[in-house]
Design a protein around this motif. Sequence first.
Motif, short mmCIF file in Angstrom:
data_model
loop_
_atom_site.label_atom_id
_atom_site.label_comp_id
_atom_site.label_asym_id
_atom_site.label_seq_id
_atom_site.Cartn_x
_atom_site.Cartn_y
_atom_site.Cartn_z
N LYS A 140 -6.40 8.62 -0.98
CA LYS A 140 -6.66 8.23 -2.21
C LYS A 140 -7.29 7.12 -2.49
O LYS A 140 -8.36 7.12 -3.10
CB LYS A 140 -5.40 7.84 -3.05
N SER A 141 -6.90 6.02 -1.79
CA SER A 141 -7.93 4.71 -1.64
C SER A 141 -9.34 4.95 -1.30
O SER A 141 -10.31 4.44 -2.06
CB SER A 141 -7.00 3.63 -0.95
N ASP A 174 -2.17 0.33 -7.05
CA ASP A 174 -0.90 0.97 -6.15
C ASP A 174 -0.15 -0.47 -5.97
O ASP A 174 -0.49 -1.33 -5.38
CB ASP A 174 -1.80 1.13 -5.04
N ASN A 216 -4.76 -1.86 -1.40
CA ASN A 216 -5.71 -2.16 -0.17
C ASN A 216 -6.88 -1.94 -0.65
O ASN A 216 -7.93 -2.18 0.38
CB ASN A 216 -5.32 -1.61 1.05
N ASP A 260 -6.89 3.39 -8.82
CA ASP A 260 -6.33 3.89 -7.39
C ASP A 260 -4.70 3.64 -7.83
O ASP A 260 -4.10 2.58 -7.75
CB ASP A 260 -6.69 2.97 -6.46
MG LIG Z 1 -3.73 4.07 -0.99
#
Ligand SMILES: [Mg+2]
Length: 297
Positions: free
Chosen positions: A49-50, A73, A78, A152
């Motif tokens: 995802k990120s 998130d 991150n 995100d």
């Molecule tokens: Mg992530």
Amino acid sequence: MTAITTDQATALRRMMEQHEAVEPAAVAPHPPTGPFVIAVASGKGGVGKSNVAVNLSWTLAAAGHRVLLLDADLGTANADVLLGVRPRHHLGDVLGGRCALDDAAQLVAPHLRLIPGASGIGDVANLGDAQRERLLHGMARLEQSCDTLIIDCGAGISQNVLAFAQAADQLLLVTTPEPTALADAYSLVKVASRMQHTPDLALVVNAVLDRQEGREATQRFTAAAARFLQIAVDDFGQIPRDPRVPLAVRERRPVVHVYPRSPAARAISALAQRILSRTAGPSVRRGFFQQIFGLFY
Ligand SMILES: [Mg+2]
Ligand SMILES: Nc1ncnc2c1ncn2[C@@H]1O[C@H](COP(=O)(O)OP(=O)(O)OP(=O)(O)O)[C@@H](O)[C@H]1O
């Protein structure tokens, strides 16, 4: 979490109307409809995802779109690491009233701003009215100055993820071809299909070994969603498993930036093109943050 009352909703609406009336200069070229909002989510964690959110943001910004990337998130934020920036402040600081939103929204590349994530969005419930209004105003102003807002989200089906998904135009589901990841993504679609507002759903299969594997996974997934949930999930393509991705992560740079010719970077560019064709017109929904706050308290 308490539901927003009609009084609160009316007050917020009035507040937003007043806000827009006194600050027309803050309104972006896309008004009055606001940015196109993409929530990047997954059932299972660790599926990419990120990396998708960061690289997509980078690509759209490089194409001249004003992008705001919100790292929502709350468990393992991150995006800042993937972008190689040291956040001065994060979302938790804003929500806790420790810094202004403008200080938290960090310019990381031309046209690309990041609001680094942190735990503590629940703090919004503890803010005083004045703080909350200030925050809401700030966020609304920020969203009016971007063309695309990319969120995100954390993995799984938390309240936060569902709130972000409901307020988005597009829910971009990231999965790998592994049956466990597909099953978890399917659970998320199932819940999303029953939400009050279901955004457009699209699937990206990440880390595929070959095209065939990705296509088969997508076909099975979209067919099951259509048949059992009566919901359309668009095929937004596949991203190959590519050693350049973890390499770029180690370098703290988006793969599309440092290895633009790599197979993963090319696939992400194709994904961005697909999204651009969706965002050609402005969002039909407005006031993303207004909706979010409505959902959070
Ligand atoms: Mg992530
Ligand atoms: N296409 C790819 N090819 C190879 N490795 C990949 C690919 N996409 C992601 N990875 C690797 O998978 C790991 C997880 O990626 P990422 O952090 O983007 O996942 P995530 O879904 O955001 O995880 P989390 O649920 O913990 O937030 C990273 O180490 C990354 O390098």
